[in-house]
Enzyme design. Structure first.
Site, PDB file in Angstrom:
ATOM      1  CB  SER A 124     -49.787 -26.206   6.383  1.00 52.53           C
ATOM      2  OG  SER A 124     -48.782 -27.099   6.269  1.00 52.53           O
ATOM      3  CE1 TYR A 149     -46.301 -26.249   9.468  1.00 50.83           C
ATOM      4  CE2 TYR A 149     -45.977 -23.977  10.626  1.00 50.83           C
ATOM      5  CZ  TYR A 149     -46.243 -24.881   9.409  1.00 50.83           C
ATOM      6  OH  TYR A 149     -46.789 -24.496   8.448  1.00 50.83           O
ATOM      7  CE  LYS A 153     -49.553 -22.694   9.797  1.00 51.83           C
ATOM      8  NZ  LYS A 153     -49.931 -21.198   9.678  1.00 51.83           N
TER       9      LYS A 153
HETATM   10  C1  WQD Z   1     -39.962 -31.523   0.040  1.00 55.50           C
HETATM   11  C2  WQD Z   1     -39.349 -32.795  -0.372  1.00 55.50           C
HETATM   12  C3  WQD Z   1     -38.003 -33.950   1.317  1.00 55.50           C
HETATM   13  C4  WQD Z   1     -34.809 -30.988   1.954  1.00 55.50           C
HETATM   14  C5  WQD Z   1     -42.693 -28.655   4.675  1.00 55.50           C
HETATM   15  C6  WQD Z   1     -43.644 -28.532   6.019  1.00 55.50           C
HETATM   16  C7  WQD Z   1     -44.907 -28.129   5.404  1.00 55.50           C
HETATM   17  C8  WQD Z   1     -44.869 -26.801   4.656  1.00 55.50           C
HETATM   18  C9  WQD Z   1     -43.894 -27.074   3.550  1.00 55.50           C
HETATM   19  C10 WQD Z   1     -45.040 -24.876   6.194  1.00 55.50           C
HETATM   20  C11 WQD Z   1     -39.383 -34.168   0.707  1.00 55.50           C
HETATM   21  C12 WQD Z   1     -37.183 -33.598   0.201  1.00 55.50           C
HETATM   22  C13 WQD Z   1     -36.094 -31.728   1.497  1.00 55.50           C
HETATM   23  C14 WQD Z   1     -33.561 -31.492   1.462  1.00 55.50           C
HETATM   24  C15 WQD Z   1     -34.580 -33.303   0.457  1.00 55.50           C
HETATM   25  N1  WQD Z   1     -44.417 -25.836   5.322  1.00 55.50           N
HETATM   26  N2  WQD Z   1     -35.863 -32.804   0.834  1.00 55.50           N
HETATM   27  N3  WQD Z   1     -33.617 -32.773   0.829  1.00 55.50           N
HETATM   28  O1  WQD Z   1     -41.470 -31.556   4.141  1.00 55.50           O
HETATM   29  O2  WQD Z   1     -42.973 -31.667   2.119  1.00 55.50           O
HETATM   30  O3  WQD Z   1     -43.336 -29.401   4.001  1.00 55.50           O
HETATM   31  O4  WQD Z   1     -42.620 -27.425   4.167  1.00 55.50           O
HETATM   32  O5  WQD Z   1     -46.443 -25.183   5.942  1.00 55.50           O
HETATM   33  O6  WQD Z   1     -45.803 -27.864   6.511  1.00 55.50           O
HETATM   34  O7  WQD Z   1     -43.668 -29.908   6.610  1.00 55.50           O
HETATM   35  O8  WQD Z   1     -41.244 -29.766   2.317  1.00 55.50           O
HETATM   36  O9  WQD Z   1     -39.290 -28.845   1.338  1.00 55.50           O
HETATM   37  O10 WQD Z   1     -38.935 -29.817   3.370  1.00 55.50           O
HETATM   38  O11 WQD Z   1     -39.534 -31.354   1.501  1.00 55.50           O
HETATM   39  O12 WQD Z   1     -34.431 -34.308  -0.224  1.00 55.50           O
HETATM   40  O13 WQD Z   1     -32.564 -30.977   1.871  1.00 55.50           O
HETATM   41  O14 WQD Z   1     -37.811 -32.568  -0.210  1.00 55.50           O
HETATM   42  O15 WQD Z   1     -37.702 -35.329   1.684  1.00 55.50           O
HETATM   43  O16 WQD Z   1     -39.533 -35.186  -0.098  1.00 55.50           O
HETATM   44  P1  WQD Z   1     -42.158 -30.811   3.138  1.00 55.50           P
HETATM   45  P2  WQD Z   1     -39.495 -29.667   2.157  1.00 55.50           P
END
Ligand code: WQD
Length: 338
Positions: A124, A149, A153
């Protein structure tokens, strides 16, 4: 090729299964269904037109996994099995280290005992940590992970890199996913989070379906073009094809390679919201709230190495991701629990 898919009943694994079969390969799914439904198998059989070979087993269970290796001869393994919720890992670090490391170590021990020397690992972009220089390149040193997590990885990558040093006839691909979203074009398989989604796209689709009231946008004061977080969203089918390309690469090359699987393009939260509304003609209510602790402003890949080494690049657009994610959600309001 005949491939063992550990955790192959999950979101990425099931999509990779389809692309392996489409490419003329065979696959055996090994999964304990901890975070997946057995209903996915009938969907996979409908998509591919072939029976699914499924072994219900915990990948960390050496005896159970040995039986699978005794029964089938594998050309390679793709290792998806593992817990993957960032927030949960902070609350349950011991379970995350135990499960995510034991699965990898048990798998590698079985591979060594049964002479299987190729493995693709589901890593990841989170292993880069809080690096601010973009795009992210595989040669960059991690700035340190921000949650258990991510550390699992990182540690699994370390385990496999050291294994490659000790066993130079092994072939290892460590694939660093960016943000996988979307679903197979049939709308019959997709992302099926348990409970309230942590990730952006499944949250959006549940707001669109009326299951959730509105989206909370975590901060609009980041140093980005519109103040909201920027990520490298990649269609899960493109990601799946990257795994097929990696397996085929390992058939011809020994040693270990770290490879980004991303598009190389960053989109903000509001870019995604606006694209989803436009493509699906659905209004998405949202409110701006405080930043989510641990989030970084911007994260996107340099995808050059995947193109050069694997001959792979992402092809699907943000519109494709939004259209396909909505088709899955609208056809399966409760995921595989319908
Ligand atoms: C994306 C963007 C949030 C939810 C995570 C894990 C990573 C991988 C992918 C496994 C950010 C914003 C989110 C919400 C929002 N998983 N957001 N409101 O955090 O980039 O990555 O998932 O491998 O390891 O860390 O993904 O989809 O949570 O967030 O504004 O309800 O959307 O702040 O900018 P992230 P995400």
């Amino acid at each position: 090729m005949r491939i063992l898919l550990s955790g192959g009943a999950g979101f990425i694994g099931s999509h990779t299964y389809v692309e392996l079969i489409n490419a003329g390969h065979e696959a055996v799914i090994v999964d304990n269904l901890y975070n997946a439904s057995d209903r996915v198998f009938q969907r996979l059989e409908a998509i591919t037109g072939k029976p699914v070979v499924f072994c219900n087993a915990d990948v960390a269970d050496k005896a159970a996994l040995s039986e699978v290796f005794q029964k089938y001869s594998f050309d390679a393994v793709i290792h998806f099995a593992g817990y993957k919720a960032v927030g949960e890992s902070v609350v349950k670090p011991l379970e995350y280290y135990r499960n995510n490391l034991d699965t990898t170590l048990t798998l590698c021990e079985c591979m060594r005992e049964y002479g299987v020397k190729r493995i693709v690992f589901s890593s990841s972009a989170t292993v880069y940590g809080m690096i601010e220089t973009m795009p992210l390149v595989e040669t960059m040193t991690s700035a340190g992970c921000t949650n258990p997590y991510g550390w699992t990885k990182y540690m699994n990558e370390r385990i496999l890199l050291d294994a490659a040093q000790a066993m130079p006839d092994w072939s290892i691909a460590l694939l660093r996913y960016f943000n996988p979203i979307g679903a197979h074009e049939s709308g019959t398989i997709g992302e099926d989070p348990v409970g309230i989604p942590n990730n952006l796209m499944p949250y959006i689709t549940q707001v669109a379906s009326g299951k959730l009231d509105h989206l909370s946008v975590f901060g609009d004061d980041y140093n980005t073009h519109d103040g909201t977080g920027v990520r490298d969203y990649i269609h899960v089918v493109d990601l799946a094809k990257g795994h097929v390309a990696a397996c085929e690469y390992l058939m011809e090359h020994q040693g270990a390679e770290i490879i980004n699987l991303g598009t190389g393009v960053g989109y903000s939260v509001l870019d995604l919201v606006n694209a989803f509304q436009r493509v699906n003609n659905i209004e998405l209510p949202y409110v701006i709230v405080d930043r989510r602790p641990g989030d970084i402003a911007t994260c996107y890949a340099d995808p050059a190495k995947a193109k050069e080494l694997l001959g792979w690049q992402a092809e699907k657009t943000l519109d494709d991701m939004c259209r396909d994610a909505w088709r899955w959600q609208s056809q399966n309001p409760n995921g595989y629990r319908d």
